[in-house]
Design an enzyme around this catalytic site. Sequence first.
Site, mmCIF file in Angstrom:
data_model
loop_
_atom_site.group_PDB
_atom_site.id
_atom_site.type_symbol
_atom_site.label_atom_id
_atom_site.label_comp_id
_atom_site.label_asym_id
_atom_site.label_seq_id
_atom_site.Cartn_x
_atom_site.Cartn_y
_atom_site.Cartn_z
ATOM 1 N N GLU A 193 -6.969 -5.726 3.486
ATOM 2 C CA GLU A 193 -7.199 -6.897 2.619
ATOM 3 C C GLU A 193 -8.432 -6.699 1.749
ATOM 4 O O GLU A 193 -9.162 -7.640 1.464
ATOM 5 C CB GLU A 193 -7.341 -8.169 3.467
ATOM 6 C CG GLU A 193 -6.108 -8.545 4.241
ATOM 7 C CD GLU A 193 -4.888 -8.720 3.344
ATOM 8 O OE1 GLU A 193 -5.052 -9.222 2.223
ATOM 9 O OE2 GLU A 193 -3.790 -8.310 3.758
ATOM 10 N N THR A 202 0.821 -1.211 0.000
ATOM 11 C CA THR A 202 0.000 0.000 0.000
ATOM 12 C C THR A 202 0.857 1.264 0.000
ATOM 13 O O THR A 202 1.891 1.317 0.651
ATOM 14 C CB THR A 202 -0.894 -0.002 1.257
ATOM 15 O OG1 THR A 202 -1.610 -1.232 1.296
ATOM 16 C CG2 THR A 202 -1.873 1.150 1.238
ATOM 17 N N GLY A 246 2.625 -3.058 8.422
ATOM 18 C CA GLY A 246 2.915 -3.347 9.835
ATOM 19 C C GLY A 246 4.343 -3.825 10.009
ATOM 20 O O GLY A 246 4.835 -4.622 9.219
#
Lengths: 717, 717
Positions: free
Chosen positions: A440, A148, A187
Amino acid sequence: MGEKEMPQTSRDLEAERARTSFAPTELNVLLRGDAHTVEARHRLLARIAADPLLGEGRLDDSFLSRAERFDKSLARMRRVHELGLPKDEAFVATRLFREGGALDKAGGFGLHTGMFVPTIELLGSDEQRATWLPLARSCAILGAYAQTELAHGTNLARLETTATFDPRSDTFELHSPTVGSIKWWPGGLGKWATHAVVMAQLTTADGKARGQQSFIVQLRDLRTHLPLPGIELGDIGPKMGYDRVDNGFLRLCRVRVPRAHMLCRHAQVRADGSFVLSSDNPRAVYGTMLFIRVYLVEEASLALQHATTIAARYSAVRRQGGAPTGAADGGGETRPPPLERAVLDYQTQQTRLLPLIAAAYAVHFAAGALRVRYDLFRASQDVRTLPDLHATSAALKSFTTSLAASGVETCRLLCGGHGYSHASGLPALYAEFAPSQTYEGDNPVMLLQAARWIVKQLGAGAARQGEGGAARDAPDTRGRSPPDGAARGAAAVLADPGAYLRDAGRAVERASAPYDGSPAELGGSAAAQLCALREAARVLAVRAAAALHAHVRSGGAPYEVAWSERASADLLEAARAHARYLLAACFDAAVVEAHAARAASRATLGALGALRDLHVLSACDEGCARVLLESRYLTPEHTLALRARLLELLPAVRRDAVGLVDAFGLTDLELNSVLGRADGNVYEHMLAWARRSPLNATHVLEGFERHVRPIMGKCTL
Amino acid sequence: MGEKEMPQTSRDLEAERARTSFAPTELNVLLRGDAHTVEARHRLLARIAADPLLGEGRLDDSFLSRAERFDKSLARMRRVHELGLPKDEAFVATRLFREGGALDKAGGFGLHTGMFVPTIELLGSDEQRATWLPLARSCAILGAYAQTELAHGTNLARLETTATFDPRSDTFELHSPTVGSIKWWPGGLGKWATHAVVMAQLTTADGKARGQQSFIVQLRDLRTHLPLPGIELGDIGPKMGYDRVDNGFLRLCRVRVPRAHMLCRHAQVRADGSFVLSSDNPRAVYGTMLFIRVYLVEEASLALQHATTIAARYSAVRRQGGAPTGAADGGGETRPPPLERAVLDYQTQQTRLLPLIAAAYAVHFAAGALRVRYDLFRASQDVRTLPDLHATSAALKSFTTSLAASGVETCRLLCGGHGYSHASGLPALYAEFAPSQTYEGDNPVMLLQAARWIVKQLGAGAARQGEGGAARDAPDTRGRSPPDGAARGAAAVLADPGAYLRDAGRAVERASAPYDGSPAELGGSAAAQLCALREAARVLAVRAAAALHAHVRSGGAPYEVAWSERASADLLEAARAHARYLLAACFDAAVVEAHAARAASRATLGALGALRDLHVLSACDEGCARVLLESRYLTPEHTLALRARLLELLPAVRRDAVGLVDAFGLTDLELNSVLGRADGNVYEHMLAWARRSPLNATHVLEGFERHVRPIMGKCTL
């Protein structure tokens, strides 16, 4: 001073448990699959509970700053690794991590094991696997998955990060050409990872765009942990929840990586600069995506299990209203305990809470069914099953995560004022779960992907055409005792989820025949209600497809514009109705299978059946009434009967409410909630927690003397 | 490196503004009431923005610990007092505080001025007022309002704190007899207040219970700020939001207060121990409660204004999807900007966002209407108007705060991944607003209070009987130009909100005649749609009352048990439908009034009218279709036409979306959101904010070396 009266609250839960109509431990075994799994889980939980660092109550974490929480999370992760769990417990431990209850969602480890390692397994050549996997699995390197970007989420084709091959140096140059192209959200990327898989748009030396490829990029020096030249990275700042995760940003300034760092199982750049696609089927790439969706549906059930356990137990303990205090009441401290009723006795509490308990079960069985289908695909690698599986998982992921997120928030509201306190555990549960509605695949986008499949099914004709047919009626999904609880029985529902739509496709212009049973028959038959749910999904699918085609025909609008600007609201409704039907059908099939296999005692199966009835009736109430009145499949008398039956069913389910959440088998350590305590002794623990709050460390805050004292007596309000 | 491309995002908003069909500043004046108010507001905002402490961007507050935020909030409150605003700006400043935008919800000051002072004004005798009000208004003492207890929220009659009168010492002994009786939640009580109004159950010397009375209790020494003997108090610990408020607990251990400390305008204990009720009408006590409900409805509109401004602007800037990248795309850093479409162009975004913009307007006008009715009551003190006003405010408080809370969360979800970042401002907005669903009456409880009134109206017969009639058709609510925007026009709707129910009462057994217009007529007429909303409310009211009476008649259940255990789900629906109708009717009346008064240009009134159409259609879509198909007031063709018309209207409203939120006139300082910036330059400000995040102060976290380094290379995953 009064504490002596408090065990009374515990007696409330004792009374609830005494009148439960079945044995929750038996239902727990049915849910978890078998007694062995339940025991292994309890053994591990006991071990965790006994550990000083892992077993401490985590409610006090809410007193910590974000940096302190992040630190504590890393410490706990280290401790888990030090425990050196035997292999058979490692699996259970993984589940516990995932359930977010017994342990925290931790730093970047989850994405290292869940995304970084699997991506190398999936996209790496044999040589790349041999190079990188031992390093990653031993945590010699720590990986993030950087996809992303700041200005690009859902549409991967529009990622802006570039990778340009330079044959002279045999390297790729990775670059972030704009602010919007900075990698954002991954993350573990911010403060933890040493490496990342970076998705970038490949350009070969001939200047040709070769689409998105994945590159392993080293981010930090393995000795100093400092960022390497050309790399800017950091934490993206505080978010709603996820305090313990360093979601990061990454800006690449002409960073060179060797040619061997492009993961090349499916596409390769040769030394001479030529670009070669492999013969491997790149659709296998979808495997990871499907795996994560199955996982998210399971998470949705777990979130509902946690929230409904907390809300149901507290609703049995919390008393409100009732007749006003008698004036003859003696007063003083010998006043008798209040005679207010448990809020669980109020119909307004029941109509919101009990269907959510039922939904937790429904989603659990749907997740099990989806996992069975996924395992079949993994075993067969039959890509013809992918379209159905993709659509089913997209629909269930979005429907169940939205349902669970709003369900958790509803449970919080059902706890009244104390639901706002972090002592309840519910604000944190919402903050931790809510993102699954977005990552997701943003839920509306996922639903529209399912809608594409729905429209395709309508146009496909009744006979199964080509892809997907192989998986239908797979013999291992029927008529066998359920090795994984009752979930496998539900998998049959997902074997050919588009059949009813292909039938509908033939009959697009024809209204279906009205339901021919009486209102009472409809209200009493889960099977008839499931038919109604399916019919609602069919009608909405046909309606959405008709709207789409009408806009294409009439307006001259290109198909994609008509799709997104004119028909997507209807398409969304159709996908939701499809998911609602599948979810209810999975629950029903699981109950039927459990009955057939005599998987539990009659009392337990009866309680589970009543819960199934409640779920199907709720689904009808929410999703059938209007559309089936509009299509004239049902009459007003039918929909009124459905609603009446739903309300009639509540008292029976209410009686078992505490037992039904006890059957989830969640320990206090996992629940992390004063309100949800198994013993129901809520209020003194609330007080003890508040006393430990940092603001109470001193009686007088320094800020009071500095900021308030100077204006005292000098205001004019 | 790329920043040069960023002004493009600003061009997106410029383009949106260029094609807006009306002048937002004109609509802003209509909303705010007059140009003078708008100017005064801007002057004050400029002054606040120029102040170093008050004008700093508050997004960085999300980097602070709770203790730091609390401290900063106190510092800002002190600064506001130091500003010494002139009287005419003080009113605007109060509004700004309340809007929670330009300044923070601060410590305990809000409850000191909003609850402590008004309670003394309302319940104190002349002598008590003379004693306490000067102290309170100058902040020589700082007050909290201590009502809610750890185990008792909604049902005040069940509060357990005792006050026992002792004639020998001429004092009351206040006592917390149980853990559950500890005062819990009062804002400012924990670390700030020196005094509190404490609600307690009075027992006189004759042993008789005298109900709940209010006592002024000194909590802390005014010199040392230390708690006085017998008093345990503190902060209740971290909550969802409200970091800056020290919601507190208070345990009283036989604390003595002089007899004069019982607020005694309406009830008094004499020196001889006798208990005397005054002749004052105690119903006037409801005044404060009503005032707070009006305030909460205004807050609901403001929350929606903030959230929709952020979501609409970011949706115009954020681009997603569109056709896939062409393979011929040159690659490299000269790649043209992506051609993805603004997400605002997607119908799925429009169907969720645009009705919320309309709802922000609807709730604004309903709040204005409610305020007019409240002011009429204040002026007349005619208690016959109280039942209507109580029911209307209860219904609107619960309906609009639930609508706004879920609306804020929807707006957050509409912002995709970045909606989770505190840079968006949306997680904090939700956390700060959500509690209004629970405090001042939990929303379901409030709805059931409205339902009691509804059932009473049904039984009252068509002629206005007794109470409330005086306020009907109050001449000052009609036919005059609106001094407070268009809101006063809407007040007429609330003059006799139960009329349609009393008509229905006569015809309980009779189905109403079906709507006699065509589907196209219904779809095109806001008036006909309003009739449908009212009819839906009527049908649900009649249905709920019938269910209630059937349970009483058949089961022999006492009325209260039938009410709460059997009929409350239907009663809740009826109250919601009533509120939905009132809200839409208020919006409609405001538009009609604005047209009649020519309160703005034709273009502006046209845009407002389209928004009204959207709101009424959305309300019908949500609240009419099923019930009116069931009652056969509408046919399927009618409800399908309503839905079709709703979807048709979206593109026109979408065109004005940015203008419609600009018209709220919220400054960047108030919005406190990177995504909602007026200039639309989102991404570089997001990056700048993230770089300031505390975790980025060092490249390598100490915790990494301590907890992660030791296990690197030693795992087996």
